[in-house]
Design a protein around this motif. Structure first.
Motif, mmCIF file in Angstrom:
data_model
loop_
_atom_site.group_PDB
_atom_site.id
_atom_site.type_symbol
_atom_site.label_atom_id
_atom_site.label_comp_id
_atom_site.label_asym_id
_atom_site.label_seq_id
_atom_site.Cartn_x
_atom_site.Cartn_y
_atom_site.Cartn_z
ATOM 1 N N GLU A 34 7.017 0.436 -0.499
ATOM 2 C CA GLU A 34 7.302 0.041 -1.881
ATOM 3 C C GLU A 34 7.237 -1.470 -2.036
ATOM 4 O OE1 GLU A 34 8.365 0.325 -5.893
ATOM 5 O OE2 GLU A 34 7.903 1.975 -4.531
ATOM 6 N N ARG A 35 7.749 -2.198 -1.054
ATOM 7 C CA ARG A 35 7.740 -3.659 -1.116
ATOM 8 C C ARG A 35 6.333 -4.232 -0.960
ATOM 9 N NH1 ARG A 35 12.748 -3.466 1.901
ATOM 10 N NH2 ARG A 35 11.596 -3.837 3.838
ATOM 11 N N ASN A 36 5.427 -3.430 -0.414
ATOM 12 C CA ASN A 36 4.070 -3.910 -0.166
ATOM 13 C C ASN A 36 3.009 -3.160 -0.975
ATOM 14 O OD1 ASN A 36 4.302 -5.911 2.307
ATOM 15 N ND2 ASN A 36 5.664 -4.200 2.751
ATOM 16 N N LEU A 37 3.417 -2.555 -2.072
ATOM 17 C CA LEU A 37 2.474 -1.769 -2.880
ATOM 18 C C LEU A 37 1.267 -2.587 -3.327
ATOM 19 C CD1 LEU A 37 4.507 0.609 -5.249
ATOM 20 C CD2 LEU A 37 2.767 1.237 -3.565
ATOM 21 N N GLU A 38 1.513 -3.825 -3.712
ATOM 22 C CA GLU A 38 0.428 -4.670 -4.222
ATOM 23 C C GLU A 38 -0.722 -4.790 -3.235
ATOM 24 O OE1 GLU A 38 -0.178 -6.271 -7.053
ATOM 25 O OE2 GLU A 38 1.650 -5.683 -8.115
#
Length: 231
Positions: A34-38
């Motif tokens: 989630e923290r690295n979705l981008e």
């Protein structure tokens, strides 16, 4: 009686323990992703908006030509991740019934974190947007889309060339009063959105051939991108 009760309690304890272990394993993984979705996204929102506007400027009211313009350029930019089956193949189009609304859909891209489709209808429709685990960007190519949020006294109106952003976790009523087609882009967690997409087909229309076609094409594209390392 006591033995049966003990067995039931033991079974429940094992189930709860298993669930706790599964959650303990997967929760940190999901949080990390989630923290690295981008980092998993391959499409840029400003480029999609620019592409949609250029298609409209080039082809005016010819929706079919606009769609061809968009899909062709996307295929050149992302040859490995775009549906290799042409949009003018009738077998690649399918009905989509979701939230009471109905329209036609062509899948351009599907992966775990993104989808890109052409969605619309020539006769109008209305329904519930759904409350999703992804941000949804509706690039209007022809016609208009209207949207309503409880507490408002006037609709939001999105004409051709505009973008309707439905933020993750929010919900609206929407309507295409007449013919309207859009380039729809979602970014976030896509698999949970599929339940909304299948709900009407399973509980209302019971259109099993369309459900199968939707499952087959979505699975084909999503698994194909996953095989390429695209989440």
């Amino acid at each position: 009686m006591t033995a049966k009760t003990s067995q039931s309690s033991g079974g429940l304890s094992r189930l709860l323990t298993t669930l706790a272990i599964v959650l303990g394993i997967f929760a940190p993984i999901v949080m990390l992703l989630e923290r690295n979705l981008e980092s998993f996204y391959i499409f840029k929102m400003d480029e999609l908006h620019d592409l949609a506007k250029r298609g409209i400027e080039t082809h005016g009211n010819d929706t079919g030509a606009i769609v061809n313009y968009i899909v062709s350029e996307l295929s050149e930019r992302h040859p490995r991740h775009i549906n290799a089956h042409r949009h003018d193949d009738p077998d690649e189009w399918m009905f989509n019934n979701a939230g009471g609304a109905m329209g036609g859909m062509y899948l351009i891209h599907a992966s775990v974190t993104e989808y890109l489709i052409i969605f619309g209808t020539a006769v109008g429709t209305e329904g519930h947007t759904g409350r999703h685990t992804a941000d949804d960007y509706f690039h209007i190519l022809s016609g208009e889309q209207w949207a309503y949020t409880p507490g408002d006294y006037a609709p939001e109106v999105f004409p051709a060339g505009s973008v309707h952003h439905l933020r993750r976790g929010t919900v609206k009523q929407y309507k295409m009063p007449e013919g309207c087609f859009a380039l729809e882009y979602a970014r976030g967690w896509i698999p949970p959105m599929l339940f909304f997409g299948f709900a009407d087909g399973l509980s209302s229309t019971l259109d099993l051939p369309t459900l199968w076609r939707t499952t087959y094409i979505t699975g084909r594209e999503m698994l194909g991108n996953l095989a390429l390392g695209k989440l």
